[in-house]
Write an enzyme that holds these catalytic residues in place. Structure first.
Site, PDB file in Angstrom:
ATOM      1  N   HIS A   1       0.809  -1.224   0.000  1.00 38.74           N
ATOM      2  CA  HIS A   1       0.000   0.000   0.000  1.00 38.74           C
ATOM      3  C   HIS A   1       0.838   1.269   0.000  1.00 38.74           C
ATOM      4  O   HIS A   1       0.316   2.372   0.130  1.00 38.74           O
ATOM      5  CB  HIS A   1      -0.935   0.043   1.208  1.00 38.74           C
TER       6      HIS A   1
ATOM      7  N   ASP B   1      34.923 -30.650  13.809  1.00 39.62           N
ATOM      8  CA  ASP B   1      35.096 -31.971  13.204  1.00 39.62           C
ATOM      9  C   ASP B   1      36.311 -32.050  12.281  1.00 39.62           C
ATOM     10  O   ASP B   1      36.213 -31.875  11.078  1.00 39.62           O
ATOM     11  CB  ASP B   1      33.816 -32.363  12.447  1.00 39.62           C
TER      12      ASP B   1
ATOM     13  N   HIS C   1      36.299 -35.975  10.236  1.00 40.36           N
ATOM     14  CA  HIS C   1      35.668 -36.401   8.983  1.00 40.36           C
ATOM     15  C   HIS C   1      36.528 -36.064   7.750  1.00 40.36           C
ATOM     16  O   HIS C   1      36.284 -36.586   6.674  1.00 40.36           O
ATOM     17  CB  HIS C   1      34.291 -35.742   8.828  1.00 40.36           C
TER      18      HIS C   1
ATOM     19  N   HIS D   1      36.094 -36.331   2.813  1.00 40.36           N
ATOM     20  CA  HIS D   1      36.690 -35.564   1.713  1.00 40.36           C
ATOM     21  C   HIS D   1      37.863 -36.297   1.055  1.00 40.36           C
ATOM     22  O   HIS D   1      38.690 -35.653   0.391  1.00 40.36           O
ATOM     23  CB  HIS D   1      37.172 -34.207   2.227  1.00 40.36           C
TER      24      HIS D   1
ATOM     25  N   ASP E   1      30.242 -32.556   2.081  1.00 39.89           N
ATOM     26  CA  ASP E   1      29.640 -32.324   3.400  1.00 39.89           C
ATOM     27  C   ASP E   1      28.124 -32.338   3.331  1.00 39.89           C
ATOM     28  O   ASP E   1      27.452 -32.873   4.224  1.00 39.89           O
ATOM     29  CB  ASP E   1      30.085 -30.964   3.951  1.00 39.89           C
TER      30      ASP E   1
END
Ligand code: FES
Ligand SMILES: [Fe+2]
Length: 452
Positions: free
Chosen positions: A103, A204, A207, A212, A358
């Site tokens: 408006h 982490d 991992h 990877h 990931d």
């Protein structure tokens, strides 16, 4: 109210799988975590002039972050006070006013309602504009140019909220004359709970060689030996940190620039080392050439040394919008900045090699907990607990292992504290004792080892 003590056992490093799925956990997080913690918004260099703005999220709430005439930065809910329409649809820009598309109410850069159509004929000139400005975010502040906002006026100041983490952040935010972010942020959707990437980035190192493996092998360079955990250097390779308000990181010494095998970046950093050692002392000099996987609680994560900087914006318990900037130092040459940006996009951009690795785990970590029987189980973050403790020179709780879960444990310790606390006064009441459960857990782990 969620019984949080049933979800997190701080001393034993155990969390219920419900934390990744339950709607009631999520609703409480929006109020008690995102409604009360400092949340990353933008970097000052991205809105340098009066009227410069970006739009951002604070939890599920949309906000407009605007540079004011006096140089201050303010943030406002991006929701019209007339009928609730989103006021600003642009990601960024420069505006003297934000005009609602529904408006036509028009708000100034300071959030005040400046004008509304038909003010005389439809409202008879009697509308109280002073009471109809955009709702302002209670606190906005910047730490070394990194801008955060907080909805809770009773929260600690931003430096106090960062606490011990500020001492660490200063290493690269202040050591060489400042850091900045290259934007605009890349954006992508992941179907995962926001805490899965937050815990992954904060703690982490475990991992990396596994998840990877293929990407690290292809990227090559000195870290390629991590692929498949073939050559993991354990002794004195790094450490982990957690702090009062759940921020933390893991560092691998001398890891800066190694994921991208980037000699120019390493040359630049090592040339800074003598001056930085003089300014900040030997510990922070050592940290400066390390590679950090890090998090600022709750949902801001970064990799220093690979230079991706992210916010995991929650979109319900099982979806997030990932925003990704590149972290550079102001003193870098334009060529080096451009190279760092290019490499960060290759690895952790929306289609980055490591990002894709990931993403898959993050989604399945979340969706496997859709099953109610699965959710009755717990998750383990006990790695390296036996080596957690205080350090004579480093603030916070330190874990001796660079592959460990010290900062995971610290993240959930504070998450549980915020989820339980009635208000910030109740949190402050724990300031003197926040380390106790972590230290108790480490002592128990040591005793168990001796008994075995
Ligand atoms: S909803 Fe914004 S002007 Fe009506
Ligand atoms: Fe990863």
């Amino acid at each position: 109210m969620v019984k949080v003590n049933e979800l997190v056992d701080v001393a034993h490093g155990v969390q219920s799988k419900r934390v990744f799925w339950d709607q009631e956990v999520y609703e409480q997080e929006l109020e008690r975590v995102f409604g009360r913690c400092w949340l990353f918004l933008t970097h000052e260099s991205l809105i340098p002039n009066f009227g410069d703005f970006v739009t951002a999220y604070m939890g599920e709430d949309k906000v407009i972050v605007v540079r004011q005439k006096d140089g201050e930065i303010k943030a406002f809910l991006n929701s019209c006070t007339h009928r609730g329409n989103q006021v600003c649809h642009a990601d960024s820009g420069n505006a003297k006013a934000f005009t609602c598309s529904y408006h036509g109410w028009s708000f100034g850069a300071d959030g005040s309602l400046a004008a509304l159509p038909l003010e005389q004929s439809a409202y008879y000139g009697k509308f109280d504009k002073a009471g109809a400005g955009l709702r302002e975010v209670a606190k906005v502040d910047s730490y070394r140019g990194f801008v955060f906002g907080c909805f809770d006026a009773a929260a600690p100041s931003l430096p106090d909220y960062l606490g011990e983490m500020g001492w660490y952040l200063d290493t690269w935010m202040d050591g060489t004359g400042g850091a900045e972010l290259v934007g605009p942020p890349m954006k992508s959707i992941l179907r995962c709970n926001w805490k899965v990437p937050a815990e992954n980035f904060i703690g982490d190192g475990y991992h990396v060689g596994w998840t990877h493996a293929a990407a690290i092998k292809v990227l090559g360079g000195p870290l390629s030996g991590l692929a498949g955990n073939a050559e993991i250097p354990f002794d004195d390779a790094g450490l982990q940190v957690t702090s009062r308000h759940g921020h933390g990181f893991g560092v691998i010494w001398d890891g800066l620039g190694l994921i991208h095998d980037d000699p120019a970046y390493r040359e630049y950093a090592y040339a800074n080392l003598p001056a930085l050692t003089e300014k900040m002392g030997p510990w922070r000099a050592k940290l400066y050439t390390g590679h950090w996987n890090a998090g600022i609680f709750p949902n801001c994560s970064y990799l220093y040394g690979t230079n991706t900087f992210k916010v995991w914006n929650p979109r319900g318990p099982n979806e997030i919008e990932v925003w990704t900037w590149t972290l550079v130092e102001k003193a870098m040459s334009p060529e080096l900045k451009a190279e760092v940006v290019k490499q960060a996009i290759h690895s952790f951009g929306t289609a980055g090699t490591l990002e894709s690795d990931d993403g898959e785990n993050m989604e399945t970590c979340t969706w496997s907990n859709r099953g109610p029987q699965t959710r009755k189980g717990v998750m383990n973050s006990q790695m390296g607990q036996i080596n957690d403790g205080e350090h004579p020179e480093l603030p916070g709780i330190i874990g001796k292992n660079f592959i460990g879960e010290t900062s995971y444990r610290g993240f959930y310790r504070f998450w549980a504290e915020m989820m339980q606390a009635e208000n910030w006064d109740a949190v402050r009441a724990n300031d003197a004792t926040w380390k106790d459960a972590l230290i108790k857990g480490a002592a128990e782990a040591k005793a168990a080892e001796r008994a075995a």
